[in-house]
Scaffold this active site. Structure first.
Site, PDB file in Angstrom:
ATOM      1  CB  CYS A   1      -0.866   0.000   1.403  1.00 15.68           C
ATOM      2  SG  CYS A   1      -0.071  -0.373   2.638  1.00 15.68           S
TER       3      CYS A   1
ATOM      4  CG  HIS B   1      -0.054   3.913   5.543  1.00 15.71           C
ATOM      5  ND1 HIS B   1       0.242   3.180   6.661  1.00 15.71           N
ATOM      6  CD2 HIS B   1      -0.432   3.062   4.509  1.00 15.71           C
ATOM      7  CE1 HIS B   1       0.269   1.924   6.481  1.00 15.71           C
ATOM      8  NE2 HIS B   1      -0.357   1.816   5.204  1.00 15.71           N
TER       9      HIS B   1
END
Ligand code: NAD
Length: 353
Positions: free
Chosen positions: A144, A224
């Site tokens: 990711c 994130h």
């Protein structure tokens, strides 16, 4: 007319269930089924969607599935035999073990970012290196964080030529349904030594890019955040940088008037828009964070929805590996349309009157 590619999902967790749903939306792919280790709410949901369920270990799980009242279509080996390509979304390290089975059965397979780059020799990001995956038997879709970095790095490098990229990653500690991971009250520089693995991982896709990364884990499950800095060959203006980023459908510049101040706001937008699972697969860059200083250095903040940003990349990787589509832009456009990616980006930058 080319036959539809038959895809099987081995591993049906955070990533696997999303790839399965995305495959089911494609008109050039068929979902053969999904493999589960045991019956649980994920298996129940898969059955509700009409997906054929195969057991990783039929002898062990067969009676459990029977008791749960969920029909089993066979073993995961039965499933793999029926497929042209397997997406292996098992926990990190299991894919490497499964590779032997795919080799034995002569099948193509995609592995995810938890596996080592050496497992396949080819790591993938659709915009950055689609062509390298064309016709390959084994490819790894990068993680990711690396996917989000590849998107931004490629957009800036292809427009202005990156001399050096410096990225600090603030990583979510766990996915929302993971109850055993932490921290719950600390910030962990992870690893303490630099670089973190993310920079070298970007280089598995874009080997010529000079990038150094540092990472910290924080107590959140939502997304994130990356603090990104590029030193580039040209001296672009802020508008040039915004234009170079906006060119790509999988990068979304959050308009300031959206008043999104955190990752919580980005995920809330996904939920209120009613997107499947509330997902936000676009790399979300706060527009007002895009800064160019007097030396022409670029700075920005980007948010990364770890559960969903790799999903469109898996779909494009299937097209590249099976030769369904040789043009990356066509594959990406088809995937994005099927998943509604970039749709809400059409909203103008100015607040509605
Ligand atoms: P997960 O734990 O959510 O799901 C993995 C699933 O595989 C589970 O349902 C597990 O029961 C099942 N499984 C275990 N052993 C199996 C076997 N032998 N055969 C078939 N199924 C088996 O994991 P995840 O988060 O979806 O991660 C999968 C891969 O994707 C990893 O390589 C990970 O690094 C990568 N990835 C994860 C994220 C993320 O944020 N979760 C993002 C990008 C990439």
């Amino acid at each position: 007319m080319v036959d539809k590619v038959k895809v099987a999902l081995n591993g049906y967790g955070t990533i696997g269930k999303r790839v399965a749903d995305a495959v089911a939306r494609q008109d050039d792919m068929t979902l053969v089924g999904i493999a589960k280790t045991k019956p649980d709410y994920e298996a129940y949901a898969a059955a509700q969607k009409g997906y054929a369920i195969y057991a990783v270990d039929v002898a062990k799980a067969g009676p459990e599935f029977k008791e749960a009242g969920l029909p089993l279509a066979g073993s995961n080996e039965d499933m793999i035999k029926k497929a042209d390509l397997i997406v292996d979304a098992t926990p990190a390290g299991i894919g490497a073990k499964n590779k032997k089975m795919y080799e034995k059965l002569g099948k193509k397979a995609i592995f995810e970012g938890g596996e080592k780059a050496e497992l396949t020799g080819t790591s993938f990001d659709a915009a950055a290196n689609y062509d390298e995956a064309i016709g390959k038997q084994f490819v790894r879709v990068v993680s990711c964080n690396t996917t989000a970095l590849c998107r931004t790095v490629y957009a800036i490098d292809s427009a202005f030529g990156i001399e050096k990229a410096l990225v600090t990653l603030v990583r979510r500690a766990a996915d929302p349904n993971e109850i055993k991971k932490g921290p719950i009250n600390a910030i962990i520089p992870d690893p303490l030594t630099l670089p973190s693995h993310h920079g070298p991982d970007v280089q598995t896709v874009l080997p010529h890019v000079n990038i150094i990364t540092a990472a910290m884990k924080v107590p959140t499950t939502l997304m994130h955040v990356h603090s990104v800095n590029f030193k580039v060959k040209d001296k672009p203006s802020q508008q040039d940088v915004i234009k170079a980023l906006e060119k790509w459908n999988r990068i979304w510049l959050i308009p300031p008037w959206f008043d999104i101040k955190s990752t919580a706001g980005i995920m809330e937008l996904g939920r209120v828009l009613g997107r499947p699972k509330g997902d936000m697969p676009e790399t979300a860059i706060w527009k007002q964070s895009v800064t160019v200083d007097k030396d022409g250095d670029i700075y920005l903040f980007q948010g990364v929805h770890q559960e969903s940003d790799v999903i469109p990349e898996n779909i494009d990787c299937i097209r590249a590996m099976t030769g369904l589509e040789k043009d990356k832009m066509k594959s990406m456009a088809k995937t994005d349309k099927s998943m509604g990616i970039g749709k809400f980006k059409a909203w103008k930058d100015m607040p509605p009157q």
